[in-house]
Design an enzyme around this catalytic site. Structure first.
Site, PDB file in Angstrom:
ATOM      1  CD  GLN A  11      -2.681  -1.049   2.606  1.00 37.37           C
ATOM      2  OE1 GLN A  11      -3.811  -0.573   2.591  1.00 37.37           O
ATOM      3  NE2 GLN A  11      -2.137  -1.500   3.718  1.00 37.37           N
ATOM      4  CG  LEU A  12       4.488   3.624   2.483  1.00 32.49           C
ATOM      5  CD1 LEU A  12       3.739   4.960   2.518  1.00 32.49           C
ATOM      6  CD2 LEU A  12       5.312   3.431   3.749  1.00 32.49           C
ATOM      7  CG  ASP A  35      19.889 -10.653  -2.264  1.00 37.21           C
ATOM      8  OD1 ASP A  35      19.166 -10.706  -1.235  1.00 37.21           O
ATOM      9  OD2 ASP A  35      20.823 -11.444  -2.482  1.00 37.21           O
ATOM     10  CB  ALA A  59       7.321  -4.545   6.474  1.00 44.46           C
ATOM     11  CE1 TYR A  60       5.309 -12.741   8.350  1.00 40.31           C
ATOM     12  CE2 TYR A  60       6.782 -13.594   6.674  1.00 40.31           C
ATOM     13  CZ  TYR A  60       5.753 -13.783   7.553  1.00 40.31           C
ATOM     14  OH  TYR A  60       5.151 -15.011   7.651  1.00 40.31           O
ATOM     15  CB  THR A 100       4.592  -1.573  13.455  1.00 41.95           C
ATOM     16  OG1 THR A 100       3.293  -1.948  13.929  1.00 41.95           O
ATOM     17  CG2 THR A 100       5.611  -2.478  14.118  1.00 41.95           C
ATOM     18  CG  ASP A 101       0.398  -0.040  16.174  1.00 43.98           C
ATOM     19  OD1 ASP A 101       0.823  -0.603  15.139  1.00 43.98           O
ATOM     20  OD2 ASP A 101      -0.766  -0.209  16.594  1.00 43.98           O
ATOM     21  CE1 TYR A 124       4.905  -6.302  11.098  1.00 45.75           C
ATOM     22  CE2 TYR A 124       3.499  -5.511  12.878  1.00 45.75           C
ATOM     23  CZ  TYR A 124       4.142  -5.307  11.668  1.00 45.75           C
ATOM     24  OH  TYR A 124       4.013  -4.093  11.038  1.00 45.75           O
ATOM     25  CD1 TRP A 150      -4.038  -0.018  13.988  1.00 44.86           C
ATOM     26  CD2 TRP A 150      -6.125   0.770  14.139  1.00 44.86           C
ATOM     27  NE1 TRP A 150      -4.526  -0.388  15.212  1.00 44.86           N
ATOM     28  CE2 TRP A 150      -5.808   0.079  15.342  1.00 44.86           C
ATOM     29  CE3 TRP A 150      -7.377   1.371  14.024  1.00 44.86           C
ATOM     30  CZ2 TRP A 150      -6.707  -0.046  16.396  1.00 44.86           C
ATOM     31  CZ3 TRP A 150      -8.272   1.256  15.081  1.00 44.86           C
ATOM     32  CH2 TRP A 150      -7.944   0.545  16.249  1.00 44.86           C
TER      33      TRP A 150
END
Length: 291
Positions: A11-12, A35, A59-60, A100-101, A124, A150
């Site tokens: 998305q980003l 790579d 990101a995973y 991330t939060d 995560y 979110w």
């Protein structure tokens, strides 16, 4: 400025690609283009593209799957992040990384500051926390870590599009009401990433849209706006449920509102918007795409 975005399908990365201009040329590199496990290969690719800055939007993010896929989560969220920081340091170019939060436990009860202790609940969050540590250790002088939460967009899979689909196909929904945070439109996050890169913002900062919501609040707003915009044909009951009623492999923070004051100070000209305003903007764009 030539900005290399690590990531292509998310998305980003997609929102960043839409911001490419004569002033800021943006090139997105997917997993087949670079790579991330080899610093020398990363450096060579960045040099070949004549990169003047890097934004890591890869990101995973499969939170539940990460609990059983630990090695891959840490490889992409931690090792790759550190490798990118090393490559950027070797080329002395600025580096922006998205976190991330989920690095927080969720028991504070008031908005988390960038300086608050991190204590992730699952794989995560732990992998993202280690990525932060690697970057801060390797390249503190020209790296910016932006924690967010979110995230949604007109592109890709996300809560907003999932809710719209379920609201069009299910007779009723139960949505978790005891996890509290702030939704974030990826378009705004993309603009913040570019501003942070071009203004050479360093350190750890937080960015989300303003305001606070539960997933239940978010779903109710999605239905209301979906009906207003004609994305939904009918109203269905949405019932609040608890986290205990909807168990998942990964634990999630119950409260993960992020304090954005440090980024607001660093980027005084940037306009922060309320999540409901941003949600309406995104859903209007979604409606236009479907017309």
């Amino acid at each position: 400025m030539k900005i290399i975005v690590i990531g292509k399908s998310g998305q980003l990365a997609w929102e960043l690609s839409q911001l490419s201009s004569k002033e800021h040329e943006i090139v997105c590199l997917g997993r087949n283009d670079i790579d991330l496990q080899d610093v020398s290969i990363i450096s060579a690719r960045l040099q070949a593209y004549q990169a003047s800055g890097v934004i890591n939007a890869s990101a995973y993010t499969a939170v539940d799957k990460a609990e059983s896929d630990v090695d891959n989560a840490f490889m992409l969220n931690a090792k790759a992040a550190g490798n990118l920081a090393r490559a950027c340091k070797a080329l002395t170019i600025p580096f922006v990384h998205i976190s991330t939060d989920f690095v927080f436990h969720g028991d504070k009860g008031s908005p988390y500051l960038p300086t608050d202790e991190i204590n992730p609940l699952g794989v995560y969050g732990a992998s993202k926390a280690q990525g932060e540590h690697f970057i801060a250790d390797v390249y503190p002088e020209r790296s910016c870590i932006i924690r967010t939460s979110w995230v949604y967009s007109t592109h890709g899979n996300n809560f907003v599009k999932t809710m719209l689909n379920l609201m069009n196909t299910k007779p009723e929904l139960g949505v978790i009401s005891d996890q509290i945070g702030s939704p974030t439109y990826a378009k705004g996050l993309a603009k913040v990433c570019i501003a942070s890169l071009t203004d050479n913002i360093n350190g750890i900062h937080h960015y989300t849209d303003t305001g606070v919501a539960s997933w239940f609040d978010f779903a109710v707003a999605i239905q209301r706006m979906g009906l207003e915009l004609g994305l939904l044909d009918k109203k269905i009951p949405i019932k609040p449920i608890t986290t205990a009623q909807y168990p998942t492999p990964a634990k999630r923070p119950h409260y993960s509102v992020l304090d954005k004051s440090s980024l607001a100070s660093a980027l005084p000209e940037f306009k922060f918007s309320h999540w409901q305003e941003q949600l309406h903007t995104m859903m209007t764009a979604l409606k236009a795409e479907q017309s």
